[in-house]
Design a protein around this motif. Structure first.
Motif, short mmCIF file in Angstrom:
data_model
loop_
_atom_site.label_atom_id
_atom_site.label_comp_id
_atom_site.label_asym_id
_atom_site.label_seq_id
_atom_site.Cartn_x
_atom_site.Cartn_y
_atom_site.Cartn_z
N PRO A 42 0.81 -1.22 0.00
CA PRO A 42 0.00 0.00 0.00
C PRO A 42 0.85 1.27 0.00
O PRO A 42 0.45 2.27 -0.61
CB PRO A 42 -0.83 -0.12 1.29
N LEU A 43 2.01 1.23 0.64
CA LEU A 43 2.87 2.40 0.67
C LEU A 43 3.48 2.68 -0.70
O LEU A 43 3.61 3.84 -1.10
CB LEU A 43 3.97 2.23 1.72
N VAL A 44 3.85 1.62 -1.40
CA VAL A 44 4.39 1.79 -2.74
C VAL A 44 3.34 2.40 -3.66
O VAL A 44 3.62 3.33 -4.43
CB VAL A 44 4.88 0.44 -3.29
N GLN A 45 2.11 1.88 -3.59
CA GLN A 45 1.07 2.43 -4.46
C GLN A 45 0.73 3.87 -4.10
O GLN A 45 0.46 4.68 -4.99
CB GLN A 45 -0.17 1.53 -4.40
N ASP A 126 9.90 0.04 -2.37
CA ASP A 126 9.71 0.81 -1.14
C ASP A 126 9.12 2.17 -1.48
O ASP A 126 8.82 2.46 -2.65
CB ASP A 126 11.02 0.95 -0.36
N THR A 127 8.97 3.01 -0.47
CA THR A 127 8.32 4.31 -0.68
C THR A 127 9.18 5.26 -1.50
O THR A 127 8.68 6.26 -2.01
CB THR A 127 7.98 4.96 0.67
N ASP A 205 -6.43 1.56 -9.63
CA ASP A 205 -5.90 0.20 -9.42
C ASP A 205 -4.48 0.06 -9.96
O ASP A 205 -4.24 -0.52 -11.02
CB ASP A 205 -6.82 -0.85 -10.05
N TRP A 206 -3.52 0.52 -9.17
CA TRP A 206 -2.11 0.49 -9.54
C TRP A 206 -1.39 -0.72 -8.94
O TRP A 206 -0.17 -0.72 -8.78
CB TRP A 206 -1.44 1.79 -9.10
#
Length: 298
Positions: A42-45, A126-127, A205-206
């Motif tokens: 979720p952090l990457v998206q 990662d972020t 929707d990534w």
């Protein structure tokens, strides 16, 4: 914090992990990431949405939380609700003029993505959107070999044909030696469209976004939507941004989409998309032609 006490499943996807929360002006979209997903997903998206904001029509991130396997707590990504109707509901209602208008906007989206360079192919880890190598086959021929078990019921001639098509497709992909940001699921189901103007109001929707071949998203865009007015408008808008010869571009788009078609066809029976992909792949193999269309399936 977003109130998750009353979540309404959001139709359109196959994962069953996307919901509407809240009411009225306070509605939001909540995507759930079970603990068996990568913790950083979720952090990457969220980072990707921030990266492309103001360049592509994506929702604002309202809240993000990584999963906690120790407590069996899922990760989540909360975003704003964008206006518009799902593209897969809009497209069947359009005449040639409407398809051309929508195709032009979709072509601009694909062309914008194709112009966002990355340093190497791979997955975002990662972020900071650090790219790590794929744990996949190095080329299409090896990819097909890894999936041959799924096509055991095909004839020997069909399996030979698949290997032949994969080899030709890989030669086409090797003509371009760069990578870019790839949404990887760029099709009407993940587009929100203004039904009046036919402008794309949201690209959502990534989950499968990565760094990859510039033709990948274009191949996805043109996988099932084969109407000439739509294809022409997509290619015209794309080449207006990125240049290139239209025929060569379409060849590479079909070649790039073979990666997804092999993977989807290997999972035939899971949902309508995998089933359509299996029919399309078999048509391509039967005709030894990357541009072959769907046969026997509306």
């Amino acid at each position: 914090m977003t109130d998750l006490s009353a979540l309404e499943p959001l139709p359109g996807g196959w994962s069953g992990r996307t919901f509407l929360a809240g009411a009225g002006e306070h509605r939001s979209v909540v995507r759930i990431y079970p603990p068996d997903h990568p913790i950083q997903a979720p952090l990457v998206q969220a980072a990707l949405l921030e990266l492309v904001r103001d360049l592509l029509p994506v929702p604002r991130v309202l809240e993000v939380r990584r999963a906690d396997p120790a407590t069996d707590q899922p990760g989540l990504l909360v975003t704003e609700v964008l206006p518009g109707e799902r593209g897969d509901l809009v497209v069947p209602q359009l005449d040639e003029e409407g398809l051309a208008r929508l195709g032009a906007d979709v072509g601009r989206l694909a062309g914008t993505l194709g112009g966002m360079p990355t340093v190497r192919p791979g997955l975002f880890d990662d972020t900071d959107l650090r790219i790590v190598p794929f744990a996949l086959a190095d080329d299409l021929e090896a990819w097909v070999e890894q999936h041959e078990w799924a096509f055991a019921e095909w004839s020997a001639g069909e399996r030979d044909g698949l290997r032949e098509v994969a080899a030709r497709a890989q030669d086409l992909l090797d003509e371009v030696d760069r990578s870019c940001l790839v949404h990887s699921d760029l099709n009407p189901k993940n587009l929100l469209v203004d039904p009046e103007t036919l402008q794309v109001t949201g690209l959502v929707d990534w989950e499968f976004a990565h760094s990859g071949h510039p033709a990948t998203d274009l191949g996805n865009v043109l996988r099932f939507e084969r109407e000439p007015a739509y294809v022409d408008a997509v290619l015209t808008a794309y080449t207006a941004l990125r240049g290139d010869d239209r025929d060569a571009l379409l060849d590479r788009a079909r070649a790039a989409d073979l990666w997804a078609l092999v993977d989807l066809a290997a999972r035939a029976g899971q949902n309508p998309v995998t089933d359509r992909a299996a029919v399309l792949l078999r048509s391509i193999v039967g005709e030894r032609d990357l541009h072959a269309g769907l046969v026997g399936l509306l």
